[in-house]
Design an enzyme around this catalytic site. Structure first.
Site, PDB file in Angstrom:
ATOM      1  N   HIS A  21      -7.064  -5.724  -1.117  1.00 13.75           N
ATOM      2  CA  HIS A  21      -5.884  -4.675  -0.895  1.00 13.75           C
ATOM      3  C   HIS A  21      -5.023  -5.373   0.198  1.00 13.75           C
ATOM      4  O   HIS A  21      -5.112  -5.266   1.356  1.00 13.75           O
ATOM      5  CB  HIS A  21      -6.376  -3.371  -0.348  1.00 13.75           C
ATOM      6  CG  HIS A  21      -5.436  -2.429  -0.225  1.00 13.75           C
ATOM      7  ND1 HIS A  21      -4.599  -2.022  -1.087  1.00 13.75           N
ATOM      8  CD2 HIS A  21      -4.885  -1.681   1.012  1.00 13.75           C
ATOM      9  CE1 HIS A  21      -3.685  -1.011  -0.815  1.00 13.75           C
ATOM     10  NE2 HIS A  21      -4.122  -0.827   0.473  1.00 13.75           N
ATOM     11  N   SER A  73       0.708  -1.211  -0.034  1.00 14.54           N
ATOM     12  CA  SER A  73       0.049   0.142   0.034  1.00 14.54           C
ATOM     13  C   SER A  73       0.778   1.370   0.014  1.00 14.54           C
ATOM     14  O   SER A  73       1.673   1.199  -0.623  1.00 14.54           O
ATOM     15  CB  SER A  73      -0.913  -0.201   1.345  1.00 14.54           C
ATOM     16  OG  SER A  73      -2.102   1.030   1.178  1.00 14.54           O
ATOM     17  N   ASP A 120      -8.294  -5.495  -5.962  1.00 13.14           N
ATOM     18  CA  ASP A 120      -7.983  -4.375  -4.772  1.00 13.14           C
ATOM     19  C   ASP A 120      -9.006  -3.303  -5.090  1.00 13.14           C
ATOM     20  O   ASP A 120      -9.159  -2.837  -6.113  1.00 13.14           O
ATOM     21  CB  ASP A 120      -6.643  -4.052  -5.059  1.00 13.14           C
ATOM     22  CG  ASP A 120      -6.048  -2.897  -3.983  1.00 13.14           C
ATOM     23  OD1 ASP A 120      -6.891  -2.336  -3.395  1.00 13.14           O
ATOM     24  OD2 ASP A 120      -5.001  -2.897  -3.941  1.00 13.14           O
TER      25      ASP A 120
END
Ligand SMILES: [Ca+2]
Length: 505
Positions: free
Chosen positions: A434, A184, A395
């Site tokens: 994610h 991320s 995601d």
């Protein structure tokens, strides 16, 4: 002097530094405590203390030392407005002779203790930084351009340079190899390091990188604006499920195996219009306004000035959406980006958002400080660095299209896939959310794959990913180097990776 060259000089210098004034050895508490007197440029060591295995790290934290270690904290001040906190944990015994820096999430603002714990458990000396501010939002940025630089790229680099020197002093030996791992925002940090400071790390894992930081902010803000005050246009759970089923119906089997996963969403032509309500139907079907919302979430935006596209979310990702489209974190990060970094106006609201103007403005104001879009990885490749990049196709927070676009741009910049393949590989994970979660294989060990590549010269041709239900693996698949996909061989259990091969789509 180019920044990366500067880094190379510093790192080389650090490797030659070491040696303690006394004869104490790692594991000996004085060896740790003596680090307090270590002198570093624009850095102050604030604590150097041995911690027993299982020992509490700080009174106000739940973190525990996974093994006996030497904990060093320092404050780094590369600018007069910098206040970068770092923590370095070094195993007192059983050091694997390697260093690992770990990444953060969103706007950071704290030490990543779980990631530190994981790295030290594996024997690494490991470091984390708060990236120069406290609190996981962007309010720090107003009136503090140097702190934005620290957050954008400087804190991780400075942490790395300082940590290598502290490691060398404690063990009287430089680390044999240095790695960075992050997902991320941590994936963005990973890419920033590969682009700006190719000498910092021998190997880098970049998960779901928010490398198009401003583009993602634009996409999440665009959807938030469309749904602000328009409850009838929002997609509730029944509509999201309906969209997901329809996307699978359109694209699941097209990859050669009907398994509930879309292996190649970029080849998926799915029109949300098929989910529109017909006649008196009400069960999960979409109104005309909801169909438009779905189209908006999937849609690509474009920077009119540069021509570069900014991807929307992919078919198959619908179960991870919220009533307001992208995840709450994506919306909050996007709003913060505009309020506190692009415009410096805390009262700004999404109603004021203008796609064409604000996409360009956000990218121009950033100027590559937070965005990590430079496709020139040649210095990193030339020095022998290895980069494993991964991203879940489902995601809902950072579009996987950011990753495939970046990979393609690097291939173009370096002159073809053959120039990239020996140093940088991208692994796309069907059905993964994610940085984890989702219906597809989402648990894997990228660091081990990277170690094999860096230390044994064995490049990852496939990396097995697993999906767990109640702690039991019920599905595995090879993740393949993009653009290859995992194809079922036609025989054997279709839930086992061994029965798949990687091939061109
Ligand atoms: Ca499939």
């Amino acid at each position: 002097m180019r920044a990366w060259l500067y880094a190379l000089v510093v790192a080389t210098t650090a490797a030659s530094i070491g040696g303690r004034a006394d004869a104490s050895a790692p594991g000996d508490s004085s060896a740790c405590e003596n680090l307090k007197s270590l002198s570093l440029p624009h850095a102050a060591i604030t604590a150097a203390q041995p911690v027993d295995a299982g020992g509490s790290i700080a009174a106000d934290r739940s973190a525990r030392a996974p093994r006996a270690l030497c904990r060093v904290t320092a404050t780094l001040t590369p600018s007069t407005d910098s206040d970068i906190k770092i923590e370095l944990w070094m195993p007192a015994g059983g050091w694997n002779q390697k260093f690992q820096a770990v990444g953060n999430g969103a706007f950071n603002g704290s030490i990543a203790y779980p990631a530190l714990t994981g790295a030290v458990t594996r024997g690494y000396a490991a470091a984390s930084t708060d990236t120069g501010h406290v609190g996981n939002n962007a309010t720090f940025a107003v009136g503090h351009p140097e702190k934005v630089v620290d957050f954008g790229w400087r804190a991780v680099h400075e942490m790395t340079v300082a940590s290598k020197r502290i490691v060398a002093a404690y063990y009287e030996a430089a680390p044999r190899h240095s790695y960075f791992t992050g997902c991320s925002a941590g994936g963005r940090q990973a890419m920033t390091e590969a682009q700006r400071f190719p000498a910092d790390f021998d190997g880098i894992v970049a998960g779901a990188p928010g490398l198009d930081w401003t583009g993602r902010a634009v996409q999440a803000t665009r959807v938030a604006q469309a749904l602000e005050g328009r409850e009838g246009a929002r997609l509730l759970e029944p509509q999201r499920r309906r969209l997901h089923q329809s996307a699978l119906a359109a694209c699941d089997a097209a990859d050669g195996l009907k398994d509930g996963l879309i292996a190649n969403p970029q080849r998926c032509t799915f029109d949300p219009g098929v989910t529109a309500c017909k006649g008196s139907e009400t069960d999960g079907c979409l109104t005309a306004a909801q169909v438009e919302t779905a189209r908006l979430i999937y849609s690509t935006a474009k920077n009119r000035k540069t021509g570069r596209e900014v991807a929307g979310l992919m078919p198959g990702s619908e179960l991870g959406w919220t009533d307001l489209g992208w995840t709450a974190s994506a919306r909050a990060t996007g709003l913060d980006q505009f309020r506190f970094i692009v415009l410096g106006d805390a009262a700004w609201t999404v109603q004021k958002f203008d796609l064409d103007a604000d996409l360009t403005r956000a990218e121009d104001v950033d100027g590559g400080t937070i965005n990590a879009l430079d496709p020139n990885l040649k210095p990193f490749v030339d020095r022998g660095g290895k980069l494993i990049h991964y991203h879940g196709w489902s995601d809902p927070q950072i579009s996987p299209g950011n990753s495939t676009q970046y990979y393609t741009r690097v291939v173009d910049a370096l002159g073809g896939a053959a120039k990239v393949d020996g140093a940088y590989r991208l692994f796309m994970a069907p059905g993964m959310g994610h940085c984890g979660g989702g219906e597809g294989p989402n648990a894997f060990d990228m660091l081990t794959a990277l170690e094999q590549w860096v230390e044994r010269g064995q490049p990852p041709d496939r990396i097995v990913g697993s999906h767990y239900t109640n702690g039991v693996v019920d599905r595995s698949r090879p993740l393949c180097p993009y653009p290859q996909i995992a194809a079922y061989s036609g025989t054997g259990n279709a839930e086992e990776a061994a029965n798949f091969v990687c091939r061109q789509p």
